[in-house]
Design a protein around this motif. Structure first.
Motif, PDB file in Angstrom:
ATOM      1  N   VAL A   1     -19.978 -71.124 -25.869  1.00  0.00           N
ATOM      2  CA  VAL A   1     -19.883 -72.505 -26.371  1.00  0.00           C
ATOM      3  C   VAL A   1     -21.279 -73.121 -26.414  1.00  0.00           C
ATOM      4  N   THR A   2     -21.558 -73.819 -27.482  1.00  0.00           N
ATOM      5  CA  THR A   2     -22.852 -74.506 -27.578  1.00  0.00           C
ATOM      6  C   THR A   2     -22.721 -76.006 -27.374  1.00  0.00           C
ATOM      7  N   GLY A   3     -21.537 -76.564 -27.644  1.00  0.00           N
ATOM      8  CA  GLY A   3     -21.382 -77.999 -27.508  1.00  0.00           C
ATOM      9  C   GLY A   3     -20.031 -78.404 -26.966  1.00  0.00           C
ATOM     10  N   VAL A   4     -20.022 -79.487 -26.193  1.00  0.00           N
ATOM     11  CA  VAL A   4     -18.811 -80.104 -25.646  1.00  0.00           C
ATOM     12  C   VAL A   4     -18.835 -81.558 -26.059  1.00  0.00           C
ATOM     13  N   ALA A   5     -17.828 -81.998 -26.819  1.00  0.00           N
ATOM     14  CA  ALA A   5     -17.850 -83.349 -27.363  1.00  0.00           C
ATOM     15  C   ALA A   5     -16.512 -84.035 -27.183  1.00  0.00           C
ATOM     16  N   ALA A   6     -16.542 -85.337 -26.945  1.00  0.00           N
ATOM     17  CA  ALA A   6     -15.319 -86.127 -26.969  1.00  0.00           C
ATOM     18  C   ALA A   6     -14.737 -86.042 -28.370  1.00  0.00           C
ATOM     19  N   CYS A   7     -13.428 -86.031 -28.488  1.00  0.00           N
ATOM     20  CA  CYS A   7     -12.803 -85.790 -29.794  1.00  0.00           C
ATOM     21  C   CYS A   7     -13.154 -86.861 -30.818  1.00  0.00           C
TER      22      CYS A   7
ATOM     23  N   VAL B   1     -21.680 -86.165 -26.587  1.00  0.00           N
ATOM     24  CA  VAL B   1     -21.858 -84.744 -26.900  1.00  0.00           C
ATOM     25  C   VAL B   1     -22.793 -84.135 -25.862  1.00  0.00           C
ATOM     26  N   LEU B   2     -22.341 -83.074 -25.210  1.00  0.00           N
ATOM     27  CA  LEU B   2     -23.193 -82.309 -24.313  1.00  0.00           C
ATOM     28  C   LEU B   2     -23.491 -80.966 -24.949  1.00  0.00           C
ATOM     29  N   ARG B   3     -24.716 -80.483 -24.757  1.00  0.00           N
ATOM     30  CA  ARG B   3     -25.081 -79.160 -25.233  1.00  0.00           C
ATOM     31  C   ARG B   3     -25.212 -78.209 -24.052  1.00  0.00           C
ATOM     32  N   LEU B   4     -24.488 -77.093 -24.121  1.00  0.00           N
ATOM     33  CA  LEU B   4     -24.562 -76.082 -23.085  1.00  0.00           C
ATOM     34  C   LEU B   4     -25.780 -75.205 -23.346  1.00  0.00           C
TER      35      LEU B   4
ATOM     36  N   ALA C   1      -9.786 -85.822 -24.302  1.00  0.00           N
ATOM     37  CA  ALA C   1      -9.662 -84.677 -25.204  1.00  0.00           C
ATOM     38  C   ALA C   1     -11.053 -84.253 -25.639  1.00  0.00           C
ATOM     39  N   ILE C   2     -11.280 -82.940 -25.607  1.00  0.00           N
ATOM     40  CA  ILE C   2     -12.597 -82.376 -25.841  1.00  0.00           C
ATOM     41  C   ILE C   2     -12.562 -81.375 -26.994  1.00  0.00           C
ATOM     42  N   VAL C   3     -13.586 -81.426 -27.818  1.00  0.00           N
ATOM     43  CA  VAL C   3     -13.770 -80.456 -28.896  1.00  0.00           C
ATOM     44  C   VAL C   3     -14.943 -79.561 -28.518  1.00  0.00           C
ATOM     45  N   LEU C   4     -14.762 -78.265 -28.641  1.00  0.00           N
ATOM     46  CA  LEU C   4     -15.802 -77.298 -28.321  1.00  0.00           C
ATOM     47  C   LEU C   4     -16.434 -76.778 -29.599  1.00  0.00           C
ATOM     48  N   ASP C   5     -17.733 -76.616 -29.565  1.00  0.00           N
ATOM     49  CA  ASP C   5     -18.470 -76.111 -30.702  1.00  0.00           C
ATOM     50  C   ASP C   5     -19.006 -74.726 -30.380  1.00  0.00           C
ATOM     51  N   GLY C   6     -18.743 -73.770 -31.246  1.00  0.00           N
ATOM     52  CA  GLY C   6     -19.339 -72.453 -31.086  1.00  0.00           C
ATOM     53  C   GLY C   6     -18.538 -71.458 -30.280  1.00  0.00           C
TER      54      GLY C   6
END
Length: 283
Positions: A201-207, A212-215, A275-280
């Motif tokens: 995962v590269t990103g964690v974001a509120a829906c 937005v947090l970047r891992l 609720a969280i949306v994951l990127d990557g």
């Protein structure tokens, strides 16, 4: 889709965690996370459960304008969250950091409960208002600057419940290890989250995009994970022994969770249940 299942702060580095239902996001981590640190009086070496497992039995919480320290017997010590004192230098791993000394009385209180370290009494320091401690630049974007307080190296640590479940299944213990062994800030859960997928995962974001947090990089784990957080004693070789065999990261060592920085959303509040949306990755 994932959701935030738990939030934790550790106001004093390496003391017991405080579970929260909500927390303000700042560029340097969850508000009040690792803003104080115990050091040795003369050499200024930072103290942690690596060398003093009993630190797990002390709790630090912020009540109004007071930092409240509590020991296992329920005895407490209170000091102002803005207590002034001289600026001192300390060593955090190989890094020189600065902090505001919090006074003789709290130093004595800590030394009485934890004991002197290599003959040195203990002191408590606070992150200065003009904190300049930077996150290592080699994992950041070009010309990007992020700062952190007294965390090991990053302002946030994100962990997945599914990964802990997979680890406990591999260890096979009757009493599963708790997430508190890994001292995360933000824990995520979700039926579609695969174990160890946080490392893709590269990103964690509120829906709705409020934050937005970047891992940035997997978190390499140390002997603190072997400390029973309720008793303040080393409980054995797990989970390090098993983590090192998991192959969840394409590197040698034991890894759990992801270090992260805040890309957007300073001042917003993160809540358990968001609720969280994951990127990557993550599926």
């Amino acid at each position: 889709m994932a959701e935030v299942s738990a939030l934790y702060i550790y106001p004093v580095k390496s003391m017991a965690g405080v579970a929260l239902e909500s927390a303000e996001l700042t560029r340097e981590g969850l508000a009040l996370d690792r803003r104080w640190m115990v050091i040795t009086e003369t050499s200024g070496q930072f103290m942690s459960q690596r060398v003093c497992p009993a630190m797990a039995t002390l709790t630090a919480s912020v009540v109004g304008e007071c930092l409240v320290l509590s020991d296992a017997r329920g005895e407490t010590f209170e000091l102002s969250t803005t207590a002034h004192g001289p600026t001192v230098e300390a060593t955090l791993f190989k890094e020189r950091v600065t902090g505001i000394d919090q006074g003789d009385e709290v130093g004595r209180w800590l030394t009485e409960r934890l004991g002197a370290h290599k003959g040195e009494a203990l002191r408590l320091i606070r992150v200065p208002e003009n904190n300049q401690r930077r996150v290592e630049p080699d994992v950041l974007k070009a010309d990007e600057v992020h700062r952190t307080g007294f965390a090991d190296g990053f302002p946030f640590l994100v962990a997945f419940e599914a990964s802990l479940e997979a680890l406990n299944a591999r260890i096979g213990v009757e009493s599963p290890l708790s997430m508190n062994r890994f001292r995360p800030n933000i824990v995520l859960k979700g039926h579609e989250l695969a174990a160890w997928s946080e490392h893709g995962v590269t990103g964690v974001a509120a829906c709705h995009g409020q934050y937005v947090l970047r891992l940035c990089k997997p978190c390499k784990r140390c002997k603190i994970t072997t400390v029973d957080q309720a008793l303040g004693v080393v409980a054995g070789k797990e989970p390090l022994k098993t983590l090192a065999t998991m192959g969840n990261v394409d590197q040698t060592g034991a890894f759990f969770g992801e270090n992260a920085v805040l890309e957007h959303g300073a001042g917003y509040v993160i809540n358990v249940g968001d609720a969280i949306v994951l990127d990557g990755g993550g599926q």
